[in-house]
Design an enzyme around this catalytic site. Structure first.
Site, PDB file in Angstrom:
ATOM      1  N   GLN A 255       1.085  -1.491   0.091  1.00 39.66           N
ATOM      2  CA  GLN A 255       0.148   0.008   0.189  1.00 39.66           C
ATOM      3  C   GLN A 255       1.478   1.284  -0.171  1.00 39.66           C
ATOM      4  OE1 GLN A 255      -3.103   0.423  -0.680  1.00 39.66           O
ATOM      5  NE2 GLN A 255      -3.798  -1.850  -0.851  1.00 39.66           N
ATOM      6  N   SER A 256       1.977   0.537  -0.363  1.00 42.05           N
ATOM      7  CA  SER A 256       2.819   2.414  -0.571  1.00 42.05           C
ATOM      8  C   SER A 256       2.231   3.584  -1.405  1.00 42.05           C
ATOM      9  CB  SER A 256       4.525   1.591  -0.936  1.00 42.05           C
ATOM     10  OG  SER A 256       4.643   3.465  -1.570  1.00 42.05           O
ATOM     11  N   ASN A 257       1.475   4.706  -0.672  1.00 43.93           N
ATOM     12  CA  ASN A 257       1.617   5.800  -1.403  1.00 43.93           C
ATOM     13  C   ASN A 257       2.746   6.133  -2.574  1.00 43.93           C
ATOM     14  OD1 ASN A 257      -0.753   5.969   0.446  1.00 43.93           O
ATOM     15  ND2 ASN A 257       0.632   6.162   2.263  1.00 43.93           N
TER      16      ASN A 257
ATOM     17  N   ALA B  76       5.079   4.693  -4.150  1.00 44.98           N
ATOM     18  CA  ALA B  76       4.648   4.082  -5.428  1.00 44.98           C
ATOM     19  C   ALA B  76       3.606   3.886  -6.238  1.00 44.98           C
ATOM     20  CB  ALA B  76       4.678   1.823  -5.014  1.00 44.98           C
TER      21      ALA B  76
END
Ligand SMILES: *Cc1c(COP(=O)(O)O)cnc(C)c1O
Length: 316
Positions: free
Chosen positions: A75-77, A79
């Site tokens: 859930q990397s913002n 990325a």
């Protein structure tokens, strides 16, 4: 376009972001509380990574890259925003993500699906292995590629938050304290260096939402970013303040963080997230309760985004 000290930079967001007072919460917390709206940076669903990407993707373009790699959790913002910004430039993105967090088509995974971003999961937390995988995939593609580190937190990315400090200095209100989340370090290091350069009398507080050695990472990034600006700075202990707000672990919600998300939502209609900004705001509240802010002092909270991940969290 050129940024600080003539370094290449691309206009990817909408700046300056607003700064405004939080009247209701100021009254409730008994402090003079303001917010810097980097949740409104104007790409993706907003967030701090856009400022870093203005420098990182300018460098990628300059090197002739056609394919961009980056990494983070599922859930990397960062990325998601890398894919959003690279897409605007006509660059392809492949995300090599750790199999951590919600991997189903929710939150940032959904946004990546909408953008047609290629996502590959690797079952490792070892960045050496992840960067080696980027090289394997990059070489197999035959395209010139550029690797952006986790969180965009190298010296070049850190310049994005030196910009932010300069922007704050031009917005006409003096702040005695700035409080931000610290996850990979670039945001805090950039603000702390930027405060040294442009905001005399402002103390910067990094709220650590992970367990990395930020007492080493922060001054190192400050020095390296300063070197890019052609400046040699000596970083003293008083140049940055760190506080541990990680709680049960990185990307694991804490009761204090969730309460802070609720407090901001209820009183100001502004949405924080439980991974970064909620925990950071909980840290700010703890500082206020400890009496760390003097009565006449003005406090600025950096809203660094996180909206994408908000739709993939379980909150009690
Ligand atoms: C990445 C991120 C942070 C932390 O910034 P770093 O520069 O990685 O320390 C804070 N808030 C949000 C919403 C983020 O996505």
């Amino acid at each position: 376009m050129k940024g600080l000290n003539n370094i290449d930079k691309l206009p990817l967001g909408i700046f300056p972001t607003p700064v405004h007072r939080l009247d209701h919460l100021s009254e409730r917390l008994g402090i003079d509380l303001w917010i810097k709206r980097d949740d409104l940076t104007g790409a993706g669903l907003g967030g701090n990574k856009v400022r870093k990407l203005e420098y990182l993707l300018a460098e990628a373009k300059k090197q002739g890259a056609r394919l961009i790699f980056t990494t983070g959790g599922a859930q990397s913002n960062h990325a998601m925003l890398t894919a959003a910004c690279a897409g605007k430039l006509g660059l392809r993105t492949i995300l090599i993500l750790k199999k951590r967090g919600v991997t189903e088509c929710r939150g940032n995974q959904l946004l990546e699906r909408l953008m047609g971003t290629e996502v590959r999961f690797v079952d490792t937390d070892d960045y050496g292995e992840i960067y080696a995988e980027m090289d394997r995939v990059g070489q197999a593609s035959g395209l010139p590629y550029y690797k952006i580190p986790c969180g965009g937190s190298n010296a070049l990315g850190t310049l994005g938050y030196v910009d932010c400090a300069k922007e704050i200095s031009e917005q006409g209100v003096h702040f005695d304290h700035i409080v931000c989340a610290e996850g990979s370090g670039g945001t805090m290091a950039g603000l702390a260096l930027g405060a040294k350069l442009f905001l005399p009398g402002t103390q910067v507080h990094g709220m650590m939402v992970d367990t990395d050695p930020f007492d080493v990472i922060t001054p190192k990034l400050m020095r390296e970013a300063a070197a890019l600006l052609g400046q040699s700075v000596t970083v003293a202990d008083r140049d940055y303040h760190l506080m541990d707000v990680c709680g049960p672990g990185y990307a694991v919600a804490s009761p204090e963080g969730n309460a802070a998300v609720g407090l901001m939502a209820e009183n100001e209609g502004i949405f924080l997230d439980p991974v970064y900004t909620g925990k950071a705001f909980a840290g700010l509240i703890a500082l206020a309760k400890e009496g760390a802010f003097q009565p006449k002092e003005r406090v600025l909270f950096l809203h660094s985004g996180g909206a994408g991940g908000l739709f993939a969290v379980e909150m009690e």
